[in-house]
Design a protein around this motif. Structure first.
Motif, short mmCIF file in Angstrom:
data_model
loop_
_atom_site.label_atom_id
_atom_site.label_comp_id
_atom_site.label_asym_id
_atom_site.label_seq_id
_atom_site.Cartn_x
_atom_site.Cartn_y
_atom_site.Cartn_z
N ALA A 261 1.06 -7.54 -4.80
CA ALA A 261 0.06 -6.66 -5.62
C ALA A 261 -0.45 -5.46 -4.74
O ALA A 261 0.13 -5.64 -3.54
N GLY A 262 -0.69 -4.35 -5.21
CA GLY A 262 -0.83 -3.31 -4.32
C GLY A 262 -1.74 -2.18 -5.00
O GLY A 262 -2.20 -2.38 -6.10
N PHE A 263 -1.73 -1.25 -4.37
CA PHE A 263 -2.33 0.03 -4.99
C PHE A 263 -1.94 1.35 -4.20
O PHE A 263 -1.27 1.36 -3.19
N PHE A 264 -2.27 2.61 -4.79
CA PHE A 264 -2.00 3.84 -4.07
C PHE A 264 -3.27 4.18 -3.13
O PHE A 264 -4.17 3.86 -3.31
N THR A 265 -2.60 4.78 -2.05
CA THR A 265 -3.73 5.31 -1.04
C THR A 265 -3.78 6.64 -0.84
O THR A 265 -2.70 7.29 -1.32
N GLY B 277 6.08 7.47 -4.95
CA GLY B 277 6.33 7.02 -6.12
C GLY B 277 7.02 8.14 -7.32
O GLY B 277 7.84 9.02 -6.72
N ALA B 278 6.52 8.38 -8.45
CA ALA B 278 6.84 9.01 -9.60
C ALA B 278 6.91 10.81 -9.18
O ALA B 278 7.92 11.57 -9.28
N GLY B 279 5.73 11.02 -8.37
CA GLY B 279 5.77 12.28 -7.85
C GLY B 279 6.65 12.77 -6.88
O GLY B 279 7.20 14.01 -6.71
N LEU B 280 7.14 11.84 -6.00
CA LEU B 280 8.18 12.24 -5.12
C LEU B 280 9.66 12.02 -5.64
O LEU B 280 10.62 12.78 -5.40
N TYR B 281 9.96 10.95 -6.35
CA TYR B 281 11.02 10.77 -6.80
C TYR B 281 11.56 10.94 -8.30
O TYR B 281 12.62 10.75 -8.84
N SER B 282 10.66 11.25 -8.99
CA SER B 282 10.61 11.51 -10.37
C SER B 282 11.03 10.17 -11.14
O SER B 282 11.91 10.16 -12.40
N PHE C 13 0.91 -1.27 -0.19
CA PHE C 13 -0.07 0.01 0.15
C PHE C 13 0.73 1.39 -0.08
O PHE C 13 1.46 1.43 0.95
N ASP C 14 0.99 1.96 -1.16
CA ASP C 14 1.80 3.06 -1.42
C ASP C 14 1.03 4.48 -1.36
O ASP C 14 0.11 4.70 -1.97
N CYS C 15 1.39 5.24 -0.43
CA CYS C 15 0.80 6.52 -0.45
C CYS C 15 1.07 7.14 -1.76
O CYS C 15 1.85 7.26 -2.27
N VAL C 16 -0.01 7.68 -2.06
CA VAL C 16 -0.12 8.61 -3.41
C VAL C 16 1.12 9.70 -3.60
O VAL C 16 1.43 10.02 -4.69
N LEU D 138 -0.55 9.57 7.71
CA LEU D 138 0.98 9.63 7.34
C LEU D 138 0.75 9.67 5.89
O LEU D 138 -0.16 8.98 5.33
N GLN D 139 1.44 10.70 5.18
CA GLN D 139 1.03 10.92 3.67
C GLN D 139 2.33 10.55 2.74
O GLN D 139 2.35 10.69 1.49
N TYR D 140 3.44 9.99 3.23
CA TYR D 140 4.45 9.82 2.59
C TYR D 140 5.09 8.28 2.98
O TYR D 140 6.42 8.11 2.98
N SER D 141 4.22 7.30 3.38
CA SER D 141 4.46 6.25 3.81
C SER D 141 4.08 5.23 2.77
O SER D 141 3.40 5.32 1.84
N GLY D 142 4.83 4.01 2.85
CA GLY D 142 4.53 2.49 2.15
C GLY D 142 4.43 1.47 3.08
O GLY D 142 5.21 1.51 4.17
N VAL D 143 3.29 0.59 3.12
CA VAL D 143 3.37 -0.39 3.86
C VAL D 143 3.36 -1.88 3.21
O VAL D 143 2.49 -1.76 2.02
#
Length: 66
Positions: free
Chosen positions: A34-38, A10-15, A4-7, A52-57
């Motif tokens: 498998a996963g999705f953005f949250t 991804g590309a918005g944070l790391y380019s 589960f990856d915070c929106v 938390l807005q910059y986390s991945g679980v």
């Protein structure tokens, strides 16, 4: 596995597209995931529950081999 990856990540944070999944593959190998953005995750921060807005679980689930 489930990721589960915070929106905000991804590309918005790391380019770089696929940044987080590339690290998972690098350290765990070819594990099916498998996963999705949250929008956010709920977790502990500084001793209290926060949004938390910059986390991945990552949750790894394994079956027992017989």
């Amino acid at each position: 596995g489930l990721y589960f990856d915070c929106v905000s990540r991804g590309a918005g944070l790391y380019s770089i597209p696929g940044h987080d999944s590339a690290y998972i593959r690098r350290y765990l190998g070819p594990v099916p995931i498998a996963g999705f953005f949250t929008g956010f995750e709920i977790g502990s921060l500084a001793g209290q529950t926060s949004l938390l807005q910059y986390s991945g679980v990552l949750a790894l689930i394994s079956g027992r081999k017989t």
